[in-house]
Design an enzyme around this catalytic site. Structure first.
Site, PDB file in Angstrom:
ATOM      1  N   LYS A  79      -9.388   7.055  -7.684  1.00  0.00           N
ATOM      2  CA  LYS A  79      -9.838   8.399  -8.079  1.00  0.00           C
ATOM      3  C   LYS A  79     -10.671   8.296  -9.357  1.00  0.00           C
ATOM      4  O   LYS A  79     -10.312   7.536 -10.270  1.00  0.00           O
ATOM      5  CB  LYS A  79      -8.608   9.292  -8.299  1.00  0.00           C
ATOM      6  CG  LYS A  79      -8.937  10.749  -8.594  1.00  0.00           C
ATOM      7  CD  LYS A  79      -7.655  11.585  -8.742  1.00  0.00           C
ATOM      8  CE  LYS A  79      -7.943  13.044  -9.011  1.00  0.00           C
ATOM      9  NZ  LYS A  79      -6.707  13.855  -9.172  1.00  0.00           N
ATOM     10  N   SER A 154      -6.263  17.947  -6.215  1.00  0.00           N
ATOM     11  CA  SER A 154      -7.579  17.577  -6.672  1.00  0.00           C
ATOM     12  C   SER A 154      -8.019  16.184  -6.229  1.00  0.00           C
ATOM     13  O   SER A 154      -9.195  15.849  -6.321  1.00  0.00           O
ATOM     14  CB  SER A 154      -7.625  17.624  -8.198  1.00  0.00           C
ATOM     15  OG  SER A 154      -6.738  16.662  -8.744  1.00  0.00           O
ATOM     16  N   SER A 178      -1.524  17.264  -6.905  1.00  0.00           N
ATOM     17  CA  SER A 178      -2.819  16.699  -6.502  1.00  0.00           C
ATOM     18  C   SER A 178      -2.776  15.399  -5.716  1.00  0.00           C
ATOM     19  O   SER A 178      -3.823  14.943  -5.247  1.00  0.00           O
ATOM     20  CB  SER A 178      -3.697  16.486  -7.720  1.00  0.00           C
ATOM     21  OG  SER A 178      -4.272  17.699  -8.090  1.00  0.00           O
TER      22      SER A 178
HETATM   23  N1  GLN Z   1      -4.042  22.279  -7.895  1.00  0.00           N
HETATM   24  C1  GLN Z   1      -3.404  22.197  -9.169  1.00  0.00           C
HETATM   25  C2  GLN Z   1      -4.368  22.611 -10.246  1.00  0.00           C
HETATM   26  O1  GLN Z   1      -5.400  23.065  -9.936  1.00  0.00           O
HETATM   27  C3  GLN Z   1      -2.864  20.827  -9.388  1.00  0.00           C
HETATM   28  C4  GLN Z   1      -3.900  19.873  -9.785  1.00  0.00           C
HETATM   29  C5  GLN Z   1      -3.372  18.493 -10.055  1.00  0.00           C
HETATM   30  O2  GLN Z   1      -2.250  18.153  -9.698  1.00  0.00           O
HETATM   31  N2  GLN Z   1      -4.179  17.718 -10.745  1.00  0.00           N
HETATM   32  O3  GLN Z   1      -4.116  22.487 -11.405  1.00  0.00           O
END
Ligand code: GLN
Length: 492
Positions: A79, A154, A178
């Site tokens: 990532k 994400s 995420s």
């Molecule tokens: N979807 C969540 C957010 O927007 C979690 C994101 C993540 O775990 N990095 O913060």
């Protein structure tokens, strides 16, 4: 089976027996990339030169008959929030468009010790803020199961490339879901280890009290292998915990006899998609048939998890993102009138909408007069959420829930409504608050053909229970073998 479809553990056997070389394997992955990546768009950067060099090094080891680590020569994607020395690391943001880290994250150093082959860096929501990867400043990643839908987020790129077989496995990061949510939506295995299990050194910070790095894999065995490679305390990360790291492959036991599985009633509300509820109940019934004891548990503060998360995460983000001011990193606006205008223009142009929204939310929640009402209160609720889990884990070994309240949604469906997007995390944020280990494993498809994930959570540092239940489920079902048929002549 073509090489790109195989797991890391199957490939290791072939490499060891010298049936294939790491060079051939790497070429096979790049051929697959040439075929499907234009439609999936999971990668931001491909690192073929580095990959071939690393493959060559692994091949020399295998040829010499050296004892090679299980991930030697295995093509892996990273990532783009994890610092890779000499390789651009954008975090999906324009503000880091030209950022080339001068050092490796600890996880990268550990993977290089294993002799992995780095395929490239994967697309993500900007600074890991989002649930669909649509917040990337660069491109939209398409879900391999249906190119009109999002891959989750994400870490959507990292999930999509494993699902599309353009990497054997990958690393992502999980702050509020995420890793687990995109794994569920793309039909692969994804695990967030206990907070403190994996060093965050070199992981670009979003919300420091929640962020963890973890693997995406094609099966639970590969997940254990990747955990073995990346876990462990690190002097460079004060939040990494100095506890012994077991050999996680030892928990790959096809037996749940005597294990207690808790099913939290708060996760199965009438609002939950019925196909998801039915599938997850059926998955839990499989585990019960295999000898686990299943009982209902209550996690009464679940309903506050999202509200609490969207105070704490933006508050920490607003502090962490203060460093992007055009002075030391990445983008700097070229036409400022003075220093303040340079900061303003750099940040206004460099950050995307969602990141700015979070910075404003977080700055507000931390500002004088509001800190007690929002941030401190959120911290107290976080403690209540954690206490719910502590009480439940007095009674059960593992908690089973859906990973996501819905399957993958259409590209563009939730971008106009941030609250709707935030609700994608309703099943994953509670465990993030409590710092728990959690895995998502494939447990079926909805009628429209999109994957569903079963989330299994454990007490802190009880990854072993989670892996054991996940492994048993996988060994007795075939969901993990289902593959998407990528419509290479369709959209994308
Ligand atoms: N979807 C969540 C957010 O927007 C979690 C994101 C993540 O775990 N990095 O913060």
């Amino acid at each position: 089976m073509p090489l790109h479809e195989l797991t890391a553990h199957a490939l290791h056997e072939k490499l060891k027996e010298r049936e294939i070389t790491a060079q051939e394997l790497t070429e096979a992955i790049y051929e697959r990339i040439a075929e499907v990546e234009p439609h999936v768009k999971g990668y931001l950067t491909l690192t073929k030169d580095i990959a071939l060099e690393q493959a060559d090094r692994a091949d020399q080891g295998f040829q010499n008959g050296d004892e090679m680590p299980p991930l030697a020569g295995i093509p892996i994607a990273i990532k783009d929030v994890i610092c890779t020395k000499g390789v651009r690391t954008t975090c999906g943001s324009k503000i880091l468009d030209n950022f080339v880290p001068p050092y490796n994250a600890t996880v990268m150093t550990k993977l290089h010790e294993q002799g992995v082959v780095m395929v490239g860096k994967t697309n993500m929501d900007e600074f890991a803020m989002g649930s669909s990867t649509e917040n990337s400043a660069y491109q939209i990643t398409h879900n391999p199961w249906d190119l009109d839908t999002i891959p989750g987020g994400s870490s959507g790129g990292s999930a999509a490339v494993v699902s599309a077989d353009t990497a054997v496995c990958s690393l992502g990061s999980d702050t509020g879901g995420s890793i687990r949510q995109p794994a569920a939506l793309c039909g692969v295995v994804g695990m967030k280890p206990t907070y403190g299990r994996v060093s965050r050194y070199g992981l670009v910070a979003f919300a420091s009290s929640l962020d963890q790095i973890g693997p995406f894999t094609k099966d639970v065995t590969d997940c254990a292998l990747l955990l073995n490679a990346i876990c462990g305390s690190d002097a460079m990360d004060a939040t990494s915990v100095d506890v012994p790291v077991p050999d996680f492959t030892q928990c790959l036991i096809n037996d749940v006899d005597g294990l207690k599985i808790g099913v939290p009633k708060e996760y199965f509300t009438p609002a939950l998609d019925t196909e998801i509820a039915d599938n997850v109940h059926a998955a839990i019934a499989v585990l019960e048939e295999l000898g686990a004891t299943v009982e209902e548990v209550s996690l009464p503060h679940t309903e506050y998890a999202i509200a609490t998360y969207y105070i704490i995460a933006p508050a920490e983000a607003s502090a962490n993102l203060a460093r992007y001011d055009g002075v030391r990193y990445g983008y700097r606006n070229e036409n400022p009138e003075n220093l303040i205008s340079m900061y303003k223009k750099t940040r206004s142009k460099g950050f995307g909408e969602e990141v700015k929204r979070r910075i404003m939310l977080g700055t507000f929640a931390l500002s004088a007069g509001y800190q007690d009402a929002y941030y401190k209160k959120a911290q107290k609720v976080r403690t209540l959420i954690k206490s719910d889990f502590d009480a439940a884990f007095e009674k059960v070994d593992v908690i089973a829930t859906p990973t996501s309240p819905t399957p993958a949604f259409k590209i563009g469906e939730r971008t106009a409504d941030p609250l709707q997007m935030y609700l994608s995390d309703v099943m994953t944020t509670p465990a993030s608050h409590a710092g728990l280990p959690g895995i998502s494993v494939p447990c079926g498809l909805v009628k429209s053909g999109l994957p569903i994930g079963l989330q299994l959570l454990g007490a802190p540092f009880a990854e072993e229970n989670v892996l054991r239940v996940a492994y048993t489920f996988e060994q007795n079902t075939e969901y993990h073998q289902q593959k998407p048929e990528i419509q290479t002549n369709g959209v994308g």
